[in-house]
Write an enzyme that holds these catalytic residues in place. Sequence first.
Site, mmCIF file in Angstrom:
data_model
loop_
_atom_site.group_PDB
_atom_site.id
_atom_site.type_symbol
_atom_site.label_atom_id
_atom_site.label_comp_id
_atom_site.label_asym_id
_atom_site.label_seq_id
_atom_site.Cartn_x
_atom_site.Cartn_y
_atom_site.Cartn_z
ATOM 1 N N LYS A 31 0.816 -1.212 0.000
ATOM 2 C CA LYS A 31 0.000 0.000 0.000
ATOM 3 C C LYS A 31 0.852 1.266 0.000
ATOM 4 O O LYS A 31 0.514 2.240 -0.681
ATOM 5 C CB LYS A 31 -0.954 0.017 1.193
ATOM 6 C CG LYS A 31 -0.292 0.143 2.561
ATOM 7 C CD LYS A 31 -1.331 0.180 3.659
ATOM 8 C CE LYS A 31 -0.678 0.250 5.026
ATOM 9 N NZ LYS A 31 0.122 1.475 5.228
ATOM 10 N N THR A 32 1.971 1.267 0.745
ATOM 11 C CA THR A 32 2.825 2.462 0.765
ATOM 12 C C THR A 32 3.425 2.708 -0.612
ATOM 13 O O THR A 32 3.480 3.851 -1.091
ATOM 14 C CB THR A 32 3.951 2.296 1.811
ATOM 15 O OG1 THR A 32 3.367 2.030 3.087
ATOM 16 C CG2 THR A 32 4.783 3.563 1.896
ATOM 17 N N ASP A 217 -3.579 7.521 4.927
ATOM 18 C CA ASP A 217 -3.111 6.148 5.111
ATOM 19 C C ASP A 217 -3.772 5.561 6.361
ATOM 20 O O ASP A 217 -4.133 6.290 7.284
ATOM 21 C CB ASP A 217 -1.585 6.153 5.266
ATOM 22 C CG ASP A 217 -0.982 4.768 5.118
ATOM 23 O OD1 ASP A 217 -1.703 3.847 4.672
ATOM 24 O OD2 ASP A 217 0.207 4.614 5.433
ATOM 25 N N GLU A 218 -3.915 4.244 6.407
ATOM 26 C CA GLU A 218 -4.505 3.545 7.557
ATOM 27 C C GLU A 218 -5.863 4.155 7.938
ATOM 28 O O GLU A 218 -6.139 4.438 9.102
ATOM 29 C CB GLU A 218 -3.546 3.590 8.766
ATOM 30 C CG GLU A 218 -2.161 3.056 8.495
ATOM 31 C CD GLU A 218 -2.107 1.538 8.370
ATOM 32 O OE1 GLU A 218 -3.182 0.904 8.351
ATOM 33 O OE2 GLU A 218 -1.003 0.994 8.284
ATOM 34 N N GLN A 248 -7.871 -4.934 9.460
ATOM 35 C CA GLN A 248 -6.816 -4.591 10.416
ATOM 36 C C GLN A 248 -7.227 -3.436 11.328
ATOM 37 O O GLN A 248 -6.386 -2.752 11.896
ATOM 38 C CB GLN A 248 -5.524 -4.237 9.678
ATOM 39 C CG GLN A 248 -4.932 -5.393 8.897
ATOM 40 C CD GLN A 248 -3.564 -5.075 8.332
ATOM 41 O OE1 GLN A 248 -2.572 -4.983 9.051
ATOM 42 N NE2 GLN A 248 -3.492 -4.897 7.017
ATOM 43 N N ARG A 599 1.842 -10.904 10.396
ATOM 44 C CA ARG A 599 3.175 -10.330 10.665
ATOM 45 C C ARG A 599 4.267 -11.302 10.218
ATOM 46 O O ARG A 599 5.430 -10.913 10.082
ATOM 47 C CB ARG A 599 3.382 -10.039 12.164
ATOM 48 C CG ARG A 599 2.440 -9.036 12.813
ATOM 49 C CD ARG A 599 2.289 -7.765 12.040
ATOM 50 N NE ARG A 599 1.143 -7.837 11.151
ATOM 51 C CZ ARG A 599 0.943 -7.025 10.125
ATOM 52 N NH1 ARG A 599 1.824 -6.093 9.835
ATOM 53 N NH2 ARG A 599 -0.131 -7.142 9.362
#
Length: 754
Positions: A31-32, A217-218, A248, A599
């Site tokens: 995504k980044t 973002d997020e 998330q 993770r």
Amino acid sequence: MNLNELNPMQRKAAEQLDGPVLILAGAGSGKTRTLTYRVANLLEHGVKAWHILALTFTNKAAREMQERIERLAGESATDAWIGTFHSICCRILRRDIEKIGYEHSFTIYDEDDQQRVIKAILKQLDIDEKFLPPKSISAAIGDAKNRVLNPDEWLKNSPADYRSQKIHDVMTEYEQRLKAANALDFDDLLMKTLQLFLEHPPVLQYYQQRFQYVHVDEYQDTNYAQYQLVRLLTQESRNLCVVGDDDQSIYGWRGADIRNILDFEKDFPDAVVIKLEQNYRSTANILDAANQIIAHNEGRKEKELWTEDGEGEKIALYSAADEREEAGWIASRIRALNRQGISYGNMAVLYRMHALSRVLEETMMRAGIPYRVYGGTRFYDRKEVRDILAYLRVIENPADDVSLARIINVPKRAIGDSTVDTLAQFARQNDMPLYSAVAAPPDTLPARAKKSVQGFAAMMAGLLIARETLPLGEFVQKVIDEAGLITQYEKDADNNEENQTRIENIREFMGAVTEFEQKSEDKSLFAFLENVALVTELDNQENVPNYVTMMTLHSAKGLEYDAVFLSGMEEGIFPSARALQEENRLEEERRLCYVGVTRARKLLHLSFARRRLLFNQMQFNAPSCFIQEIPKRLIQEEWSSPAQSSGGGWGSYGGTGMKPRPQYGYGDTVPARKPAVNGLNIPGVQRGFVASPARNINVQLFKTGDHVLHRKFGKGVVREVSGTGENARIAIVFPVFGEKVFALSIAPIVKVEE
């Protein structure tokens, strides 16, 4: 910039430049990368950098995004505003906060400052801290500000009882005290920016025209205040691109509202929705498990992670007798994986609550495994560092009563609590800051105390003058020297390790000042204090540490490791007991499990204990329902501590020699009895010993220095063999569990080659 470097869905997102866009980005889906290419593409299409705003949740993420965009687009990107919600709001307030009654030099109070103010108010209002704990009040204050409510509005939305009324009274006084001190808490940075926009439309219009393209973002982590800020800024342009993953969303307990992302298409019916589902982090088996777990949630947007990489290892599941056996298994596996080439820095142990870390820590120490518990004391939270910051904050903002009260007798200068109380009362009676009372102390003070206060005031006056002429680094060093902040620890530093550490921390602080001077365009004290105030715990984590990271699942979001251990996977712990009673809480717990699972890059380990001593109570918990949601085909059940194997590489589970436990099926009671160790085909094991009546035991089989394998405790070295027949005893030293003594007649051990 080459958009061909993106996968098809990433490219579609980078090319969708106008209008509302929702990018549903699964864990590890890049995504980044997608967001940075989109910003660079805007610049390539002629959009000026100062028309672009990108909002993140950590300074680290903001720096990474800025650096990536500059690599793609060059210097043209430097004028874009990229930062956290709080840092961007702080920047806006520094320019126009006087319009809502504050001075530009406002102080930002952190959690410790907030607690000090609340405790002082409780004392003033004669409210028992046991009845209203300060942390409960700060939580209520944060909740009110996240929902954009003032104290009166908060009270209307709360139960009509005595407790709520008292919280309201504290909240009201709290706001008045912060205003008098020209201070804001962290939540105020959002609240006051909203207030500024709503009360002064020209300010809002300026930023609406400036920020033509807004990125968040997020987005699943935004609260109501952040939601309102974004809506106001994009009201005219409607060019809003949000990136997030509803799966998330794990911060509901601190105000994050999952509805912001779930209802995005209701807010913007013409929104373009793009799903990033290709994962570049984890193996197929790990992703399969994550997909299977999260599919049990109803309140989510449908998506499924996939990867072009291989299946990878199955997920290791360990059923321990108790928490110490669980910790021993984790430590043993970590040692074995490290021998196979996985660095300690690429391994993490995650748990639902901090209380679970104690036994894990003890076991890590005994095993000689370097580790660090994430969530410990931040550098800027250490006493000696906070003392320096308090001096600097008072010099920058003399109205900051909290910081002044902290340092007026640091180092000790004969200004006791009673003197400070007298000064504070005098200040309140005369409606002045505490600093004014210090500069001109009342005659009611005893002569000795008054002299000490005047000496402190004279020193501070001299520092205020020095601030105007000295560069930042020289000035901070002068403050440390004049106040005697190092001197107070030097007297006994040679014999006192704690004092020596404090001195080192003060010197490290000076290093931070020097680094700031070198990297920042604005080298003022004001800018330095703002930078420190906005540093978050995540910003302090090393990229490649040389130790195993131990942290709660909430802290792990955004991180990744080659090997991940999820411990304490038991009903009542994870998911929590409260979550088992409320469906919406259970769904957030499941999202938390999803975060923990994703993770892991290559190896994922799950463990639970059939009994656990927690909070000084013995618990007997069933395995977590999340374990039961993973298909059996993805699970490798195991029963023993690692033994040396002739195998190697991750294909043989790191060469640990772990063997599968018989498949009992999920939801069933796992038998406590384990298979006999002698039935295993373990390379290097010498046959000839089987547990049997004492008269058949050959005591001479074992001698000091022999390497043995115990069914529960793993590999160890014989320290001593004593006695004969039924009284024969063997003492074995295990790397993880320490020394254990067994009756030789029944000890489940075998001799192994070194």
